[in-house]
Structures are given as structure tokens and as C-alpha cells.
Design a protein around this motif. Structure first.
Motif, mmCIF file in Angstrom:
data_model
loop_
_atom_site.group_PDB
_atom_site.id
_atom_site.type_symbol
_atom_site.label_atom_id
_atom_site.label_comp_id
_atom_site.label_asym_id
_atom_site.label_seq_id
_atom_site.Cartn_x
_atom_site.Cartn_y
_atom_site.Cartn_z
ATOM 1 N N UNK A 1 0.895 -1.235 0.085
ATOM 2 C CA UNK A 1 0.152 0.142 -0.005
ATOM 3 C C UNK A 1 0.894 1.316 0.199
ATOM 4 N N UNK A 2 2.110 1.082 0.422
ATOM 5 C CA UNK A 2 3.089 2.525 0.500
ATOM 6 C C UNK A 2 4.002 2.240 -0.518
ATOM 7 N N UNK B 1 -0.923 11.116 -1.581
ATOM 8 C CA UNK B 1 0.290 11.592 -1.157
ATOM 9 C C UNK B 1 0.503 12.102 0.272
ATOM 10 N N UNK B 2 1.093 11.041 1.150
ATOM 11 C CA UNK B 2 1.167 11.052 2.636
ATOM 12 C C UNK B 2 2.036 12.283 2.999
ATOM 13 N N UNK B 3 3.189 12.191 2.179
ATOM 14 C CA UNK B 3 4.204 13.145 2.502
ATOM 15 C C UNK B 3 5.135 13.536 1.259
ATOM 16 N N UNK C 1 14.663 11.486 -0.173
ATOM 17 C CA UNK C 1 13.409 11.170 -0.059
ATOM 18 C C UNK C 1 12.745 12.605 -1.080
ATOM 19 N N UNK C 2 11.731 12.009 -1.897
ATOM 20 C CA UNK C 2 11.020 12.845 -2.504
ATOM 21 C C UNK C 2 9.537 12.981 -2.202
ATOM 22 N N UNK C 3 8.791 11.674 -2.295
ATOM 23 C CA UNK C 3 7.480 11.763 -1.982
ATOM 24 C C UNK C 3 6.895 10.246 -1.442
ATOM 25 N N UNK D 1 6.216 16.469 -9.665
ATOM 26 C CA UNK D 1 4.819 16.014 -9.700
ATOM 27 C C UNK D 1 4.792 14.607 -9.635
ATOM 28 N N UNK D 2 3.892 13.954 -8.845
ATOM 29 C CA UNK D 2 3.678 12.307 -8.872
ATOM 30 C C UNK D 2 2.284 11.980 -8.723
#
Lengths: 112, 113
Positions: free
Chosen positions: B30-31, B54-56, B45-47, B66-67
Motif C-alpha cells: 500500500x505504501x 500523497x502522505x508526505x 526522499x521525494x514523496x 509531481x507524482x
């Protein structure tokens, strides 16, 4: 903010010698710690992790690490290295899961 | 089972162009995470996605990045108006929820000329 410092960018060692790769972290709260290995032209692979419990953690390929809260360290050790251990090693930390904060890496070079 | 896959493995583009990098996570994870690794550095880290959201996204360097993860599985990292400084290996990882191991893909090497 959390940060991870790997004190040695390169560690050359002879085959069958012991090795220690050093990692220090900075955080004022509880953290969870990881060591990853990256072989040439391959993805990152988890070696071991500390979440809670015993401060001595054993991982794959004969590696182990010791969590030292007072010194904020998580050094990686192996009593006898092989040529095949030549790789880049990364220490990482997270607070609550989610993103990992990585150190800059230590290149372990095992010579015959 | 299959691990995390990323396509393309290599991407060469010209400054100012738009690129999309794709990540297929391990089924059931899920992550999903995106990181960027510059030469001689550790992954940055990006996202992070939990499901479709997007949790973070605190690691995205600017609004050119953008993702998305529209169905909670495959994710696409999109970079607009690429710059030479965007050249790096872009890593994707997936995991179950919580403090479970993140499994990394082989990465996409992006070169901006």
C-alpha cells in the motif's frame, strides 16, 4: 530535523579481515534504524533493521549492528569479509515509518 | 514473486523537456516511495504515497516535480522543464504499512543534456 552521518566514505579491507562501518544519527525522539546494501548496478537491499528490543541486531550475509542510544550510533560489523561483500552500504533512519533519511554511503572495497 | 519494477531503466532528455518515470510496486503493497540518488550521495526522499494519496510530499524540490498514483498501485513521477541538475537515479520503493521493509526497484537513470 533528522540526519545521518556515515563517517567513512571509503573503507578498503583485505579478505577475511573484520570490518566496521560507522553510522551516527541525530534525533531527539525515538528512531528506527536500517542498513541497506547496494551492489554494483543493482537496487538497494535491506541488510538489517532495528525497531525495538535487543540492541544487537543480526542481518543477512553475516552482518550485525549495535544500536547505542547514548552515543546515537548504529555501527555495522562483520567479523570476516568476502570479496562478494564489495558494495556501497547505506545507513538510514525513520521516526514513524514513511520516509527514510539516508547517510551518504560507505564504499566497502574488499581486496584479495 | 516479482519485485519493484521501474521503467525506463535509462532516460536521456534535453534541457526543458518533460519526462515521466514509472514505478510498478510489489502487488499488495500500500505504501510507495520515490527517492532521488545523485552521484556519490545517498538516496534523498521525494514523496510517499499511502494508497492513492500523497502522505508526505515534503521532499519534492520544486513545483516542476509531481507524482501520481491514481489507482493505488502504479505510480508516475513527472518532471516538467527538466534542468541539468535533475540528472540522477530515481528510485522507487514499496512496502506494507508501518515500519515494514521498503523494497527498492533498480532505478531509472535520468540524464538531462
Amino acid at each position: 530535523a533528522q540526519s545521518v552521518t556515515q563517517l567513512d566514505s571509503q573503507v578498503p579491507v583485505f579478505e577475511e579481515a573484520p570490518v566496521e562501518l560507522r553510522c551516527n544519527y541525530s534525533s531527539s525522539v525515538s528512531v528506527y534504524l536500517f542498513w541497506y546494501v547496494q551492489y554494483p548496478n543493482q537496487g538497494l537491499q535491506l541488510l538489517l533493521k532495528y525497531l525495538s528490543g535487543s540492541t544487537l541486531v543480526k542481518g543477512i550475509n553475516g552482518f550485525e549492528a549495535e544500536f547505542n542510544k547514548s552515543q546515537t550510533s548504529f555501527h555495522l560489523r562483520k567479523p570476516s569479509v568476502h570479496i562478494s561483500d564489495t558494495a556501497e552500504y547505506f545507513c538510514a533512519v525513520t521516526q514513524q515509518g514513511g520516509k527514510l533519511i539516508f547517510g551518504q554511503g560507505t564504499e566497502l572495497s574488499v581486496k584479495p | 514473486g516479482a519485485g519493484v519494477s521501474q521503467t525506463p531503466s535509462n532516460k536521456v532528455t534535453e534541457k526543458g523537456k518533460y519526462v515521466e518515470l514509472r514505478c510498478d510496486p510489489i502487488s499488495g503493497h500500500t505504501a510507495l516511495y520515490w527517492y532521488r540518488q545523485s552521484l556519490g550521495q545517498g538516496p534523498e526522499f521525494l514523496i510517499y504515497f499511502q494508497g492513492t494519496g500523497a502522505a508526505d510530499d515534503s521532499g519534492l524540490p520544486n513545483d516542476r516535480f509531481f507524482a501520481v498514483r491514481p489507482e493505488g498501485s502504479v505510480s508516475t513521477l513527472k518532471i516538467q522543464r527538466t534542468e541539468r541538475g535533475d540528472s540522477a537515479v530515481y528510485l522507487c520503493a514499496s512496502s506494507l504499512e508501518g515500519l515494514n521493509e521498503q523494497f527498492f526497484g533498480p532505478g531509472t537513470r535520468l540524464t538531462v543534456l
